[in-house]
Each structure stands twice: as structure tokens, then as C-alpha cells.
Design a protein around this motif. Structure first.
Motif, short mmCIF file in Angstrom:
data_model
loop_
_atom_site.label_atom_id
_atom_site.label_comp_id
_atom_site.label_asym_id
_atom_site.label_seq_id
_atom_site.Cartn_x
_atom_site.Cartn_y
_atom_site.Cartn_z
N GLU A 17 -51.53 -7.95 -10.45
CA GLU A 17 -50.97 -7.70 -9.12
C GLU A 17 -51.94 -8.26 -8.08
O GLU A 17 -53.14 -8.03 -8.16
CB GLU A 17 -50.77 -6.19 -8.90
CG GLU A 17 -50.14 -5.84 -7.58
CD GLU A 17 -49.88 -4.35 -7.44
OE1 GLU A 17 -49.67 -3.91 -6.30
OE2 GLU A 17 -49.89 -3.64 -8.46
N LYS B 200 -43.06 -4.55 -3.91
CA LYS B 200 -43.90 -4.26 -5.06
C LYS B 200 -43.65 -5.27 -6.17
O LYS B 200 -44.59 -5.78 -6.80
CB LYS B 200 -43.62 -2.84 -5.56
CG LYS B 200 -44.48 -2.40 -6.73
CD LYS B 200 -45.91 -2.14 -6.32
CE LYS B 200 -46.70 -1.49 -7.44
NZ LYS B 200 -48.11 -1.29 -7.06
N LEU C 215 -46.24 -8.05 -7.94
CA LEU C 215 -46.44 -8.14 -9.39
C LEU C 215 -46.13 -9.54 -9.92
O LEU C 215 -46.67 -9.94 -10.95
CB LEU C 215 -45.57 -7.09 -10.09
CG LEU C 215 -46.00 -5.63 -9.87
CD1 LEU C 215 -44.96 -4.67 -10.43
CD2 LEU C 215 -47.36 -5.36 -10.51
#
Length: 566
Positions: free
Chosen positions: A430, A362, A366
């Protein structure tokens, strides 16, 4: 919605009526638009899947989980469903579906269909009727419409944020808004409405009658909602996101018990009963609701997926989930990759992030998903070791298409080619999930790497895909594909009771456990080689994720390596 007659194919004579087939199954997730393209339009289809059944047989999987194949505008990769009882014309027809499931069943492979009950698409006939109907109508009550705030009703009913970014409320005029926890094209259904519940029971029977063996339930924890006024603020929702007591107004509510008890009654109408697995991003202590035999029966645990490549983390996760399985009577669900996360061959090549529960993928998204941040060789070595650890565990293993090739995440997709709403709704903050959804490489020197008969590919394939192509890896006995094939074959041979016993070792970076029948799994998470003690070192090596030193006495396990012994 479509009510075509179910298939008359007799699939019951092909597969044994084993009610426990799912407990230790190897389930292979197919993202249909990116698996195999039969007609050359650049989009994978059902005929493409049927053509690759021999590949699935040779791989050794027990079941296929088919991601959404319904009519859809693809606002969210098919999870915006126009019609729950039909096939997207871009993917095929109901006849193609019947042909596919017959081929799978004839090969001894079962089918789990993805079902998306939290929301439909905004093109669904119900939603079109709702927009054409007045405020307070029965048509609008199938969804979640609320009056806006402010003197003129132009402000959203609350400051809730969509999972994909931006407001969770979309205006429709006349001072009304509808709720969409995901994209605006995915309006949330109202599960307090009896008509919604009954229609989904009808859908479950429709696909079960066609031979579907089970269902993967998308965001299973979101259906029931407490929308009494005053609505809580976004900050309050974030503070209780993983509520341990079921008090969150949008997630994991007690009302789900009644909904899924009705689903279970439908599943049990069939022989063997249809199975279900919940995608429920809830606290581990809350998974019981979904895994109970009176409910869906199984729930994904994403704990290993979120963990660092670390012996202590893996040990604790296995212990906790073995206890959970014993308490619920369910089986464990082990998974490292799927269509929503960074592929684990890439995650394991990224710097660890202890500040975010190991969710390094994750954080990489990002930061923009730069391939320059990835140690590709280390990532693949760790991924192979982790995979053999996972496949040795009792319970079901969920595999994502392409992981058997060791495919990394594709980080270098041009912005103009991206499709994931996360990328667009978050203004490029993102990069989204497209990198794990790039069509598979089958033939190194073919157009679209053999994905289809033409060069068309709905997401661009990088040139380096050639070295991961199926034909290249199938010819290499040391490839990741060859390892998966041997592991899955051995798994069928060796699996017994759903038990394991840890073997105590002096080295904390090495884990070892035994399965019934004398099968032992040893994983070295450390940076130095580890010689197995006499009791284990004299055993037969069945499989290793990396080469062993044949000249060394006994069995020496290199760093980031798993060995199966007997």
C-alpha cells in the motif's frame, strides 16, 4: 512533561462565549507540516499558520482543527507524541503557539487541537522510564506490557496485527513485549491506570488554559481494552471488528463512558465549555457513546466519505445521521477528506467499487495509487458538486486543507521520498497516505509554490501543482477556491435551524432538500441534465458548482452539479 505557564492573553473578549458555536461550524483541518513554512526549512510551522490567518478569514471558516504539533520523531506524521504539553521545536515554541491562537481568535476563528490519548511515542519520558524499569514495575504499568509465549518467552503474547502491518507486539527482552496497535514507535497507554487518566486531564486543562476551544480525539474508541487471558486470536478480532454490543476486546468498550465523563467534567469547567469530536471508526449505531452530551459531545461520521457519488447512498446517509443527531442532541459532522484518506477530488474520478462499501480510495492505494486510473476532470466536477451538497446540510462541516483548491491526491511520489509508516510496514503493498499530505501550493511561480521562502519541501510537490496555486485560483471567479469562498459566506448568511426537508422529485438520480428560510439545495448525481419543476425552476440561483445554461428556460441542472436556490 512540560509545564510551562499558560498564556495570559485574554481571548474571551475577542470571541463571544457561545456554547453552541460548534454545532454548524465550518472547521478547516490544518496538517501543520504541510500548510505554510515560515523559516524555509521545508517543514510547515506555527508562524506559517499565523501568517496565513488572513487567508482563513477570506475563506470563511469558523474554526481550525490543528493536527498534532507536539514534539515527535514523525514515525507517524506527529501522532507519535513525545510530550503532550509542548510544541515540536521544528514547528515553533509555546510562545509561537500563543501568538497563533491570539491571531486566530482576533480574527474570530476558534482552535481545535488534536489530542492522541491511545498511545505516546517510544521517546516519551514515561516509556523511556518503563524500558529502564523491571518487569512488573509501576513505570511499565502505564503501558501494556505482557509476557511472551513459548518455552523461552520469545513468541508474542498473541498473533494480533498492527493497523500499519506486522505484529502488534514488540519485544523488549527478558521475555516481555509491549502492545502497539499502530507503529512500534507508538506504544499503547494503559487506560486502566489512574495515573494515565489523571495526566491526560492535566493536559486537557493545560491547552484549555492557553485558549484552545476544543479537541479532536484520535482513535477515541481504542482507549479501553480487555486483556484478560486467554487473548483472542487475530481472526476472532477481525470477526468482531464492528461489534454492535461493545464486546470487542480492543475497540469501543463500555469502560470508555467513565473515561469521557471525566473529560466532560473538565470541559465544563470553562466558559464556554470546551468541545470535543471523536474519531471513532465504529458501527453507526455505536456513535452515541461519543456524541452524548455527557461524553465528548460530537463524533465524526465518515459515511459520506466512504460513499460512492450516488443519490440513493447520499439520501440514506443523510437520513440516518439526521436521526442520530436528533437522538443524541449532538450535531452532524460532515466530511469528505482528511489527512488519512485519498482526497475526494481523486476518489470521485476512480471507478466505483460496490464490493467495498464505496471505499474506492483504499482500493486505489492498494493498487499503487496510479494517476493513470483517475478521470481528473470528472473527479473535480463531482467533488465540487458533493461539496456544495455537504455545505448545504445542517451540522458542522470539516474541511481538509487544499480541498478548497480542488487538489487531487499526489500519486507519483518516489518510494525514497515517502514517509508514511503504512508504506514501509506493508512492504510496499500500500502506498500510504503521503499523497494527501504534500505541502500546499500558494504561488504558482515561486520556489516550493510559495509553501516557504525556499525550494525546500518535506514531500515533493509535482509540477502540475502550479495550476492549483492559491494566487491562480484567487484570480479566477470560476475556480474551486472562489466557489468555496462564496459557499462559506452564503452558509453563514443562510444557516438557520438544524433541519432539512426533502423535496420529492420524479428523477431518482437527483436529490433536493430545503433548509429553513427557503434555501434549497439540488444535486444531480446522474449523467443527463435535469430541469427543475416549476416550483423550483423559478427561484433565484445563489450558487452552482458548474456553469448552467443561461439560455434554458427555468433552471436546468447539468450532470454532476449542485445548485443552491432561494
Amino acid at each position: 512533561m512540560t509545564d510551562a505557564q499558560p498564556s495570559t492573553l485574554d481571548t474571551g473578549t475577542v470571541l463571544a462565549a457561545d456554547p453552541d458555536w460548534w454545532r454548524q461550524a465550518a472547521v478547516y483541518q490544518i496538517y501543520p507540516r504541510s500548510f505554510a513554512d515560515a523559516n524555509g526549512d521545508g517543514i510547515g510551522d506555527l508562524k506559517g499558520i499565523t501568517s496565513r490567518v488572513p487567508y482563513l478569514v477570506e475563506l470563511g471558516v469558523d474554526a481550525v482543527w490543528l493536527s498534532p504539533f507536539y514534539p515527535s520523531a514523525l514515525a507517524d506524521g506527529g501522532y507519535d507524541v513525545d510530550d503532550y504539553r509542548d510544541v515540536d521545536p521544528k514547528l515553533g515554541t509555546l510562545a509561537d503557539f500563543d501568538e497563533m491562537i491570539a491571531a486566530l481568535h482576533a480574527a474570530g476563528i476558534r482552535l481545535i487541537a488534536d489530542i492522541v490519548p491511545n498511545h505516546s511515542s517510544n521517546r516519551h519520558e514515561w516509556f523511556r522510564e518503563a524500558l529502564a524499569s523491571p518487569k512488573g514495575s509501576a513505570a511499565r504499568d502505564r503501558y501494556i506490557f505482557r509476557d511472551g509465549e513459548g518455552s523461552d518467552g520469545t513468541q508474542p503474547p498473541s498473533d494480533w496485527q498492527s493497523i500499519f502491518g506486522g505484529s502488534a507486539w514488540e519485544p523488549v527482552g527478558e521475555g516481555q513485549f509491549y502492545l502497539h496497535l499502530f507503529a512500534p514507535e507508538q506504544p499503547d497507554l494503559n487506560w486502566a491506570n489512574r495515573e494515565v487518566r489523571d495526566d491526560f486531564l492535566r493536559t486537557l486543562r493545560f491547552w484549555s488554559d492557553r485558549g484552545v476551544d476544543g479537541f479532536r480525539v484520535d482513535v477515541a474508541h481504542a482507549l479501553a481494552k480487555d486483556l484478560t487471558y486467554p487473548l483472542r486470536s487475530h481472526a476472532e478480532l477481525e470477526a468482531t471488528k464492528l461489534a454492535e454490543d461493545g464486546s470487542h476486546p480492543l475497540w469501543d468498550r463500555e469502560e470508555l463512558d467513565e473515561i469521557y465523563a471525566e473529560w466532560r467534567a473538565v470541559f465544563d469547567e470553562y466558559d464556554p465549555p470546551r468541545i470535543a469530536v471523536a474519531e471513532a471508526w465504529v458501527a453507526p449505531t455505536r456513535r452515541h457513546r461519543y456524541a452524548a452530551p455527557t461524553s465528548l459531545g460530537q463524533a465524526f461520521n465518515f459515511d459520506l466519505l466512504r460513499a460512492n457519488f450516488d443519490a440513493a447512498e447520499f439520501h440514506e446517509i443523510v437520513d440516518r445521521n439526521m436521526t442520530f443527531a436528533g437522538e443524541t442532541g449532538s450535531s452532524n459532522t460532515w466530511v469528505f477528506s482528511n489527512h488519512d484518506v485519498v482526497r475526494h477530488a481523486t476518489r470521485y474520478g476512480l471507478p466505483e467499487d460496490d464490493s467495498n462499501e464505496g471505499d474506492v480510495g483504499k482500493q486505489w492505494l492498494l493498487r499503487g495509487g496510479s494517476p493513470a486510473e483517475v478521470d481528473e476532470a470528472l473527479g473535480l466536477r463531482r467533488a465540487r458538486a458533493a461539496t456544495l451538497f455537504l455545505l448545504g446540510l445542517p451540522g458542522s462541516a470539516y474541511l481538509y486543507q487544499g480541498e478548497e483548491l480542488g487538489l487531487p491526491e499526489v500519486g507519483e511520489i518516489p518510494d525514497a521520498s515517502r514517509q508514511d509508516p503504512t508504506f514501509f510496514r506493508n512492504a510496499g503493498v500500500e502506498v500510504g497516505r503521503d499523497g494527501c499530505r504534500v505541502p500546499l501550493p500558494w504561488v504558482a511561480d515561486a520556489p516550493s509554490f510559495g509553501f516557504g521562502p525556499t525550494a525546500a519541501s518535506h514531500l515533493p510537490q509535482p509540477s502540475w501543482f502550479a495550476r492549483y496555486a492559491v494566487d491562480v485560483e484567487a484570480a479566477d471567479p470560476d475556480s474551486t477556491l472562489s466557489m468555496y469562498r462564496r459557499a462559506l459566506a452564503l452558509r453563514h448568511e443562510l444557516h438557520g435551524e438544524e433541519k432539512l426537508a426533502w423535496v420529492t422529485l420524479d428523477e431518482p438520480t437527483v436529490l433536493a432538500f430545503q433548509r429553513p428560510g427557503g434555501w434549497t439545495v439540488v444535486t444531480n448525481f446522474g449523467s443527463s441534465s435535469f430541469a427543475l419543476p416549476d416550483g423550483l425552476g423559478g427561484m433565484e440561483v445563489l450558487l452552482a458548482s458548474a456553469p448552467l445554461d443561461a439560455a434554458a428556460p427555468g433552471i436546468v441542472v447539468p450532470p454532476a452539479t449542485t445548485v443552491w436556490t432561494r
